[in-house]
Design a protein around this motif. Structure first.
Motif, PDB file in Angstrom:
ATOM      1  N   THR A   8      57.837 122.985  41.752  1.00  0.00           N
ATOM      2  CA  THR A   8      57.515 121.515  41.576  1.00  0.00           C
ATOM      3  C   THR A   8      58.092 120.737  40.706  1.00  0.00           C
ATOM      4  O   THR A   8      59.374 120.667  40.456  1.00  0.00           O
ATOM      5  N   ARG A   9      57.424 119.060  41.120  1.00  0.00           N
ATOM      6  CA  ARG A   9      58.239 117.818  40.677  1.00  0.00           C
ATOM      7  C   ARG A   9      58.230 118.203  39.264  1.00  0.00           C
ATOM      8  O   ARG A   9      58.503 118.124  38.714  1.00  0.00           O
ATOM      9  N   ALA A  10      57.602 118.947  38.455  1.00  0.00           N
ATOM     10  CA  ALA A  10      57.288 118.994  37.035  1.00  0.00           C
ATOM     11  C   ALA A  10      58.413 120.182  36.737  1.00  0.00           C
ATOM     12  O   ALA A  10      58.505 119.903  36.009  1.00  0.00           O
ATOM     13  N   ASP A  11      59.080 120.918  37.391  1.00  0.00           N
ATOM     14  CA  ASP A  11      59.873 121.482  37.225  1.00  0.00           C
ATOM     15  C   ASP A  11      61.057 121.491  37.273  1.00  0.00           C
ATOM     16  O   ASP A  11      61.855 121.300  36.323  1.00  0.00           O
ATOM     17  N   LEU A  12      61.118 120.421  38.421  1.00  0.00           N
ATOM     18  CA  LEU A  12      62.315 119.070  38.687  1.00  0.00           C
ATOM     19  C   LEU A  12      62.457 118.029  36.728  1.00  0.00           C
ATOM     20  O   LEU A  12      63.697 118.159  36.458  1.00  0.00           O
ATOM     21  N   ALA A  13      61.021 118.116  36.577  1.00  0.00           N
ATOM     22  CA  ALA A  13      61.696 116.949  35.742  1.00  0.00           C
ATOM     23  C   ALA A  13      61.486 117.835  34.662  1.00  0.00           C
ATOM     24  O   ALA A  13      62.241 117.142  33.291  1.00  0.00           O
ATOM     25  N   GLU A  14      61.489 119.150  34.583  1.00  0.00           N
ATOM     26  CA  GLU A  14      61.284 119.506  33.026  1.00  0.00           C
ATOM     27  C   GLU A  14      63.036 119.867  33.117  1.00  0.00           C
ATOM     28  O   GLU A  14      63.745 119.854  31.751  1.00  0.00           O
ATOM     29  N   THR A  15      63.692 119.793  33.918  1.00  0.00           N
ATOM     30  CA  THR A  15      64.734 120.755  33.643  1.00  0.00           C
ATOM     31  C   THR A  15      65.424 119.076  33.720  1.00  0.00           C
ATOM     32  O   THR A  15      66.844 119.401  32.841  1.00  0.00           O
ATOM     33  N   LEU A  16      65.613 118.511  34.443  1.00  0.00           N
ATOM     34  CA  LEU A  16      66.154 117.117  33.403  1.00  0.00           C
ATOM     35  C   LEU A  16      65.702 116.325  32.422  1.00  0.00           C
ATOM     36  O   LEU A  16      66.712 116.576  31.865  1.00  0.00           O
ATOM     37  N   ASN A  17      64.522 116.923  31.734  1.00  0.00           N
ATOM     38  CA  ASN A  17      64.246 116.893  30.071  1.00  0.00           C
ATOM     39  C   ASN A  17      65.156 118.455  29.623  1.00  0.00           C
ATOM     40  O   ASN A  17      65.810 117.430  28.330  1.00  0.00           O
ATOM     41  N   ARG A  18      65.233 118.751  29.850  1.00  0.00           N
ATOM     42  CA  ARG A  18      66.633 119.753  29.292  1.00  0.00           C
ATOM     43  C   ARG A  18      67.907 119.971  29.145  1.00  0.00           C
ATOM     44  O   ARG A  18      68.338 119.843  28.680  1.00  0.00           O
ATOM     45  N   GLN A  19      68.307 119.586  30.237  1.00  0.00           N
ATOM     46  CA  GLN A  19      69.192 119.719  30.815  1.00  0.00           C
ATOM     47  C   GLN A  19      70.052 118.342  30.532  1.00  0.00           C
ATOM     48  O   GLN A  19      71.708 117.693  29.784  1.00  0.00           O
ATOM     49  N   ILE A  20      69.739 117.482  30.538  1.00  0.00           N
ATOM     50  CA  ILE A  20      70.308 115.579  30.720  1.00  0.00           C
ATOM     51  C   ILE A  20      69.084 115.244  29.231  1.00  0.00           C
ATOM     52  O   ILE A  20      70.276 114.165  28.968  1.00  0.00           O
ATOM     53  N   GLY A  21      68.195 115.623  29.506  1.00  0.00           N
ATOM     54  CA  GLY A  21      67.897 115.116  27.498  1.00  0.00           C
ATOM     55  C   GLY A  21      66.726 113.678  27.262  1.00  0.00           C
ATOM     56  O   GLY A  21      66.650 113.567  26.960  1.00  0.00           O
ATOM     57  N   LEU A  22      66.888 113.530  29.016  1.00  0.00           N
ATOM     58  CA  LEU A  22      65.736 112.967  29.112  1.00  0.00           C
ATOM     59  C   LEU A  22      64.014 113.446  28.149  1.00  0.00           C
ATOM     60  O   LEU A  22      63.701 114.218  28.720  1.00  0.00           O
ATOM     61  N   SER A  23      62.978 112.121  27.696  1.00  0.00           N
ATOM     62  CA  SER A  23      62.084 112.338  27.435  1.00  0.00           C
ATOM     63  C   SER A  23      61.559 112.511  29.211  1.00  0.00           C
ATOM     64  O   SER A  23      61.504 112.635  29.605  1.00  0.00           O
ATOM     65  N   ARG A  24      60.443 113.222  28.868  1.00  0.00           N
ATOM     66  CA  ARG A  24      59.775 113.939  29.696  1.00  0.00           C
ATOM     67  C   ARG A  24      58.883 112.920  30.836  1.00  0.00           C
ATOM     68  O   ARG A  24      58.977 112.505  31.925  1.00  0.00           O
TER      69      ARG A  24
END
Length: 96
Positions: A8-24
């Motif tokens: 899902t979109r939420a899964d993709l956003a969570e991956t960016l959050n974890r791997q790149i360090g962007l806020s949610r």
């Protein structure tokens, strides 16, 4: 992931959050921006190619005659535009 078979979109956003360090919030905004850009390109009649992943291709299908599978009655199918996805060679090999 939301479901064992769905990304899902939420899964993709969570991956960016974890791997790149962007806020949610930033992660969700980046995903939405990318999807909006892709959607607008497709609406504008452009194909969308993502190197190493695949290509979203628009095709115009002409009018044709279809058949109702239950009754066998012929039914006209109106012309329409369809969106298809062609995976890249690399993606096909990885998915095998």
């Amino acid at each position: 992931m939301a479901d064992a078979g769905t990304l899902t979109r939420a899964d993709l956003a969570e991956t960016l959050n974890r791997q790149i360090g962007l806020s949610r919030t930033e992660s969700a905004a980046v995903i939405e921006s990318i999807l909006d850009h892709m959607t607008n390109a497709l609406i504008g009649g452009e194909n969308v190619k993502i190197s190493g992943f695949g290509t979203f291709v628009l095709r115009d299908k002409g009018e044709r005659v279809g058949r109702n599978p239950k009754t066998g009655v012929e039914v006209p199918i109106t012309p329409r535009r369809v969106l298809t996805f062609r995976a890249s060679q690399g993606m096909r090999e990885r998915v095998k």
